[in-house]
Motif scaffolding. Sequence first.
Motif, PDB file in Angstrom:
ATOM      1  N   ILE A  88       0.826  -1.216   0.000  1.00 16.67           N
ATOM      2  CA  ILE A  88       0.000   0.000   0.000  1.00 16.67           C
ATOM      3  C   ILE A  88       0.863   1.271   0.000  1.00 16.67           C
ATOM      4  O   ILE A  88       0.414   2.330   0.405  1.00 16.67           O
ATOM      5  CB  ILE A  88      -0.961   0.026   1.212  1.00 16.67           C
ATOM      6  N   HIS A  89       2.100   1.149  -0.486  1.00 12.36           N
ATOM      7  CA  HIS A  89       3.021   2.292  -0.455  1.00 12.36           C
ATOM      8  C   HIS A  89       2.467   3.488  -1.227  1.00 12.36           C
ATOM      9  O   HIS A  89       2.586   4.636  -0.774  1.00 12.36           O
ATOM     10  CB  HIS A  89       4.381   1.885  -1.035  1.00 12.36           C
ATOM     11  N   VAL A  90       1.884   3.225  -2.372  1.00 11.34           N
ATOM     12  CA  VAL A  90       1.380   4.328  -3.201  1.00 11.34           C
ATOM     13  C   VAL A  90       0.266   5.079  -2.482  1.00 11.34           C
ATOM     14  O   VAL A  90       0.262   6.311  -2.415  1.00 11.34           O
ATOM     15  CB  VAL A  90       0.864   3.804  -4.556  1.00 11.34           C
ATOM     16  N   ILE A  91      -0.692   4.328  -1.931  1.00 10.68           N
ATOM     17  CA  ILE A  91      -1.824   4.951  -1.248  1.00 10.68           C
ATOM     18  C   ILE A  91      -1.366   5.751  -0.037  1.00 10.68           C
ATOM     19  O   ILE A  91      -1.822   6.874   0.194  1.00 10.68           O
ATOM     20  CB  ILE A  91      -2.846   3.880  -0.816  1.00 10.68           C
ATOM     21  N   MET A  92      -0.471   5.190   0.749  1.00  9.89           N
ATOM     22  CA  MET A  92       0.011   5.889   1.935  1.00  9.89           C
ATOM     23  C   MET A  92       0.722   7.178   1.540  1.00  9.89           C
ATOM     24  O   MET A  92       0.565   8.210   2.202  1.00  9.89           O
ATOM     25  CB  MET A  92       0.945   4.980   2.743  1.00  9.89           C
ATOM     26  N   HIS A  93       1.498   7.128   0.456  1.00  7.83           N
ATOM     27  CA  HIS A  93       2.200   8.338   0.014  1.00  7.83           C
ATOM     28  C   HIS A  93       1.207   9.405  -0.434  1.00  7.83           C
ATOM     29  O   HIS A  93       1.333  10.582  -0.061  1.00  7.83           O
ATOM     30  CB  HIS A  93       3.155   7.998  -1.134  1.00  7.83           C
ATOM     31  N   VAL A  94       0.213   9.002  -1.209  1.00  7.51           N
ATOM     32  CA  VAL A  94      -0.786   9.961  -1.695  1.00  7.51           C
ATOM     33  C   VAL A  94      -1.532  10.604  -0.537  1.00  7.51           C
ATOM     34  O   VAL A  94      -1.696  11.833  -0.478  1.00  7.51           O
ATOM     35  CB  VAL A  94      -1.783   9.259  -2.652  1.00  7.51           C
ATOM     36  N   LEU A  95      -1.992   9.792   0.411  1.00  8.39           N
ATOM     37  CA  LEU A  95      -2.822  10.298   1.507  1.00  8.39           C
ATOM     38  C   LEU A  95      -2.028  11.084   2.538  1.00  8.39           C
ATOM     39  O   LEU A  95      -2.452  12.165   2.971  1.00  8.39           O
ATOM     40  CB  LEU A  95      -3.533   9.132   2.195  1.00  8.39           C
ATOM     41  N   LEU A  96      -0.883  10.552   2.947  1.00 10.94           N
ATOM     42  CA  LEU A  96      -0.151  11.142   4.080  1.00 10.94           C
ATOM     43  C   LEU A  96       0.907  12.153   3.652  1.00 10.94           C
ATOM     44  O   LEU A  96       1.072  13.189   4.303  1.00 10.94           O
ATOM     45  CB  LEU A  96       0.510  10.028   4.904  1.00 10.94           C
ATOM     46  N   ASP A  97       1.641  11.866   2.574  1.00 10.12           N
ATOM     47  CA  ASP A  97       2.751  12.738   2.187  1.00 10.12           C
ATOM     48  C   ASP A  97       2.324  13.880   1.273  1.00 10.12           C
ATOM     49  O   ASP A  97       2.868  14.983   1.358  1.00 10.12           O
ATOM     50  CB  ASP A  97       3.847  11.927   1.500  1.00 10.12           C
ATOM     51  N   GLU A  98       1.352  13.616   0.401  1.00 14.70           N
ATOM     52  CA  GLU A  98       0.967  14.625  -0.588  1.00 14.70           C
ATOM     53  C   GLU A  98      -0.394  15.253  -0.319  1.00 14.70           C
ATOM     54  O   GLU A  98      -0.801  16.170  -1.030  1.00 14.70           O
ATOM     55  CB  GLU A  98       0.986  14.017  -1.993  1.00 14.70           C
ATOM     56  N   GLY A  99      -1.121  14.763   0.686  1.00 11.10           N
ATOM     57  CA  GLY A  99      -2.425  15.349   1.004  1.00 11.10           C
ATOM     58  C   GLY A  99      -3.462  15.125  -0.060  1.00 11.10           C
ATOM     59  O   GLY A  99      -4.395  15.925  -0.223  1.00 11.10           O
ATOM     60  N   GLY A 100      -3.323  14.025  -0.826  1.00  6.79           N
ATOM     61  CA  GLY A 100      -4.267  13.726  -1.886  1.00  6.79           C
ATOM     62  C   GLY A 100      -5.532  13.070  -1.363  1.00  6.79           C
ATOM     63  O   GLY A 100      -5.617  12.644  -0.214  1.00  6.79           O
ATOM     64  N   THR A 101      -6.540  12.995  -2.230  1.00  8.48           N
ATOM     65  CA  THR A 101      -7.822  12.375  -1.899  1.00  8.48           C
ATOM     66  C   THR A 101      -8.170  11.361  -2.979  1.00  8.48           C
ATOM     67  O   THR A 101      -8.144  11.679  -4.165  1.00  8.48           O
ATOM     68  CB  THR A 101      -8.946  13.424  -1.832  1.00  8.48           C
ATOM     69  N   ILE A 102      -8.498  10.134  -2.555  1.00  8.17           N
ATOM     70  CA  ILE A 102      -8.912   9.107  -3.491  1.00  8.17           C
ATOM     71  C   ILE A 102     -10.392   9.309  -3.775  1.00  8.17           C
ATOM     72  O   ILE A 102     -11.247   9.056  -2.927  1.00  8.17           O
ATOM     73  CB  ILE A 102      -8.662   7.697  -2.929  1.00  8.17           C
ATOM     74  N   MET A 103     -10.717   9.762  -4.978  1.00 13.00           N
ATOM     75  CA  MET A 103     -12.099  10.041  -5.344  1.00 13.00           C
ATOM     76  C   MET A 103     -12.817   8.788  -5.839  1.00 13.00           C
ATOM     77  O   MET A 103     -14.023   8.635  -5.634  1.00 13.00           O
ATOM     78  CB  MET A 103     -12.134  11.119  -6.424  1.00 13.00           C
ATOM     79  N   GLU A 104     -12.090   7.917  -6.513  1.00 13.26           N
ATOM     80  CA  GLU A 104     -12.675   6.696  -7.062  1.00 13.26           C
ATOM     81  C   GLU A 104     -11.586   5.653  -7.186  1.00 13.26           C
ATOM     82  O   GLU A 104     -10.450   5.969  -7.544  1.00 13.26           O
ATOM     83  CB  GLU A 104     -13.307   6.961  -8.428  1.00 13.26           C
ATOM     84  N   MET A 105     -11.952   4.402  -6.878  1.00 13.69           N
ATOM     85  CA  MET A 105     -10.952   3.346  -6.924  1.00 13.69           C
ATOM     86  C   MET A 105     -11.648   2.012  -7.148  1.00 13.69           C
ATOM     87  O   MET A 105     -12.542   1.640  -6.395  1.00 13.69           O
ATOM     88  CB  MET A 105     -10.176   3.329  -5.600  1.00 13.69           C
ATOM     89  N   TYR A 106     -11.263   1.318  -8.196  1.00 16.36           N
ATOM     90  CA  TYR A 106     -11.841   0.001  -8.446  1.00 16.36           C
ATOM     91  C   TYR A 106     -10.808  -0.906  -9.098  1.00 16.36           C
ATOM     92  O   TYR A 106      -9.904  -0.447  -9.794  1.00 16.36           O
ATOM     93  CB  TYR A 106     -13.100   0.094  -9.310  1.00 16.36           C
ATOM     94  N   GLY A 107     -10.939  -2.204  -8.832  1.00 13.96           N
ATOM     95  CA  GLY A 107      -9.973  -3.155  -9.345  1.00 13.96           C
ATOM     96  C   GLY A 107     -10.641  -4.398  -9.888  1.00 13.96           C
ATOM     97  O   GLY A 107     -11.699  -4.822  -9.403  1.00 13.96           O
ATOM     98  N   GLN A 108     -10.000  -4.991 -10.898  1.00 11.62           N
ATOM     99  CA  GLN A 108     -10.482  -6.225 -11.486  1.00 11.62           C
ATOM    100  C   GLN A 108      -9.344  -6.862 -12.258  1.00 11.62           C
ATOM    101  O   GLN A 108      -8.546  -6.172 -12.896  1.00 11.62           O
ATOM    102  CB  GLN A 108     -11.674  -5.978 -12.412  1.00 11.62           C
TER     103      GLN A 108
END
Length: 223
Positions: A88-108
């Motif tokens: 989950i390195h990418v998500i943690m970096h986006v949320l904690l280091d860059e202050g980003g917001t995940i607006m939509e996320m889906y996987g298949q």
Amino acid sequence: MSTIAEVELPANEFALCQTLDSVPDAEFEVVRLAAHGADHVMPYVRVSGTDADPMNEALEDDPSIEDAELLDDLGDELLYRMNWIDNIHVIMHVLLDEGGTIMEMYGQNNRWHLRILFPTRDTLSATHEFCTDKGLTFSIKNIYDLKQSTGRGEFGLTEDQYTALVTAVERGYFDVPRDVTMGELAAELDVSQQALSERLRRGHKTLVESALRVGDAASGDDS
């Protein structure tokens, strides 16, 4: 200026990799995501395309998660709360280091699709550089600024969603009665019916949300 990016991550570099491989027909949509500390995130995940028993078994064997709890079983849709603890390195970096917001996320199958709001274009660039340094894949498919006023970016559509919607309109898929079936349209675009259905549904959702935002902004300007 705030920037929204449509990105793709390969499943083998992200959480739930083993589960996606074990249940290839399942589709995962994160409906809520929050970081807890610096080492795990707790998402609520909507799952379709499978039954509860095989999904529960796959989640139990997946080392990237723990404490997966089935909150609701609607038959054709399952809702889980779980902890993601690995890959989950990418998500943690986006949320904690860059202050980003995940607006939509889906996987298949073999990939995850994310729609991320970054505070600035520089924080998007920093995330890309972070992934490059860590040897992770961060494929940017579409970028647009919130103040952008022309082109597809205004509505946040991916290239695939835009192509699917335009082709569907041109071929009369939305006419009553329809002039073309889902299968015929999928064959023309050289994709599966499931992939086409997903693109149309998500593209339509994005268009509606964008229209509502534009309407709200217009109302505010007139006040």
